[in-house]
Enzyme design. Structure first.
Site, PDB file in Angstrom:
ATOM      1  N   LYS A  13       0.842  -1.208   0.000  1.00 42.42           N
ATOM      2  CA  LYS A  13       0.000   0.000   0.000  1.00 42.42           C
ATOM      3  C   LYS A  13       0.878   1.259   0.000  1.00 42.42           C
ATOM      4  CE  LYS A  13      -2.136  -1.143   3.848  1.00 42.42           C
ATOM      5  NZ  LYS A  13      -1.471  -2.430   4.179  1.00 42.42           N
ATOM      6  N   ARG A  88      -9.970   0.636   8.776  1.00 46.16           N
ATOM      7  CA  ARG A  88      -9.453  -0.692   9.103  1.00 46.16           C
ATOM      8  C   ARG A  88     -10.485  -1.520   9.853  1.00 46.16           C
ATOM      9  NH1 ARG A  88      -3.716   0.371   9.079  1.00 46.16           N
ATOM     10  NH2 ARG A  88      -2.520  -1.512   9.411  1.00 46.16           N
ATOM     11  N   ARG A 123      11.843  -5.331   5.154  1.00 43.82           N
ATOM     12  CA  ARG A 123      11.523  -3.911   4.906  1.00 43.82           C
ATOM     13  C   ARG A 123      12.404  -2.988   5.752  1.00 43.82           C
ATOM     14  NH1 ARG A 123       5.522  -1.709   5.557  1.00 43.82           N
ATOM     15  NH2 ARG A 123       5.712  -2.627   7.619  1.00 43.82           N
ATOM     16  N   ARG A 156      11.073  -1.211  11.332  1.00 43.26           N
ATOM     17  CA  ARG A 156       9.957  -0.917  12.234  1.00 43.26           C
ATOM     18  C   ARG A 156       9.891  -1.936  13.372  1.00 43.26           C
ATOM     19  NH1 ARG A 156       4.728   0.246   8.448  1.00 43.26           N
ATOM     20  NH2 ARG A 156       3.798  -1.082  10.044  1.00 43.26           N
ATOM     21  N   ARG A 167      -0.195  -9.241  13.276  1.00 51.00           N
ATOM     22  CA  ARG A 167      -0.840  -8.201  12.449  1.00 51.00           C
ATOM     23  C   ARG A 167      -1.671  -8.838  11.341  1.00 51.00           C
ATOM     24  NH1 ARG A 167       4.273  -5.297  10.659  1.00 51.00           N
ATOM     25  NH2 ARG A 167       2.918  -4.045   9.344  1.00 51.00           N
TER      26      ARG A 167
END
Ligand code: AP5
Length: 218
Positions: A13, A88, A123, A156, A167
């Site tokens: 996203k 969400r 990431r 992160r 998640r």
């Protein structure tokens, strides 16, 4: 253009939002980036949400709705915006509707969970801008440095395998019901209800970008 990007953590996203915001000349409203900025600045909001985010849970609807309502009322959103990470939950989607925030498109990106764990583990991000990299698929020009500012990249807190799995479970339980919610709205074909587009998020960043722009009519 008022657009929502929907999809599991790691589907791309944030990556695709970079292209879309340039294409349409609209701001990207990333609720995750807003919360991470608040945590970094040590604001009361940041202090309230840090542990929730680190554990991969959702911040309360009340907090998120107030945050987004204020953000989309700012002058740079007058010609549209791209919502990345909001709504969400069904109550968040209903809050948009009840506040007459009419959407043009909901774009869902789909990628299997196993691939998402690989993507998120690799990431790295530039915290100040939200720019996103991947150690293998989308590496920075200089190791661990942001391409534009040369500042350090970070991993992160919630990008560790156990939290990633949490998640994904939270997404399937609390966010995935939005898929049917918006598909049903699209079938209604009313003017003020959004069209629904589903994109296959497997392939290179460039391939996914092409698919998305084609689906949006470019
Ligand atoms: P948020 O920051 O919104 O995280 P997320 O939804 O979990 O999404 P991500 O940012 O992890 O993934 P992405 O889809 O943007 O993928 P990306 O482009 O980075 O939310 C974080 C937390 O904030 C939540 O857990 C919650 O606590 C809280 N929160 C936020 N909004 C909330 C709300 N509305 N309500 C309640 N709580 C809220 O890509 C991932 C990686 O893959 C990158 O390394 C990238 O380089 C790579 N990649 C991208 N595309 C490809 C490709 N095609 N091929 C290979 N690699 C790729």
């Amino acid at each position: 253009m008022r657009l929502v990007l929907l999809g599991c953590p790691g589907v791309g996203k944030g990556t695709q939002a970079t292209f879309l915001k340039e294409k349409y000349g609209i701001p990207q409203v990333s609720t995750g980036d807003m919360l991470r900025t608040a945590i970094k600045a040590g604001t009361p909001l940041g202090l309230a949400v840090k542990q929730i985010m680190d554990e991969g849970r959702l911040v309360s609807d009340d907090i998120m709705i107030a945050l987004v309502k204020a953000r989309v009322s700012e002058p740079d959103c007058v010609n549209g915006f791209l919502l990345d990470g909001f709504p969400r939950t069904i109550p968040q989607a209903e809050a948009l509707h009840d506040n007459h925030v009419h959407l043009d498109f909901v774009v869902e990106i789909r990628v299997p969970d196993a691939e998402l764990i690989k993507r998120l583990s690799g990431r790295r991000i530039h915290l100040a801008s939200g720019r996103v990299y991947h150690l293998e698929h989308n590496p920075p020009k200089v190791d661990n440095k942001d391409d534009l500012t040369g500042e350090d990249l970070i991993q992160r807190q919630d990008d560790h395998e156990e939290t990633i799995r949490k998640r994904l479970a939270v997404y399937h339980q609390q966010t995935e019901p939005l898929v049917n919610y918006y598909i049903q709205q699209a079938e209604d074909e009313s003017d003020h209800l959004p069209r629904y587009i589903r994109i296959d998020g497997i392939g290179t960043v460039e391939e996914v970008k092409k698919r998305m722009l084609t689906a949006l009519g470019f």
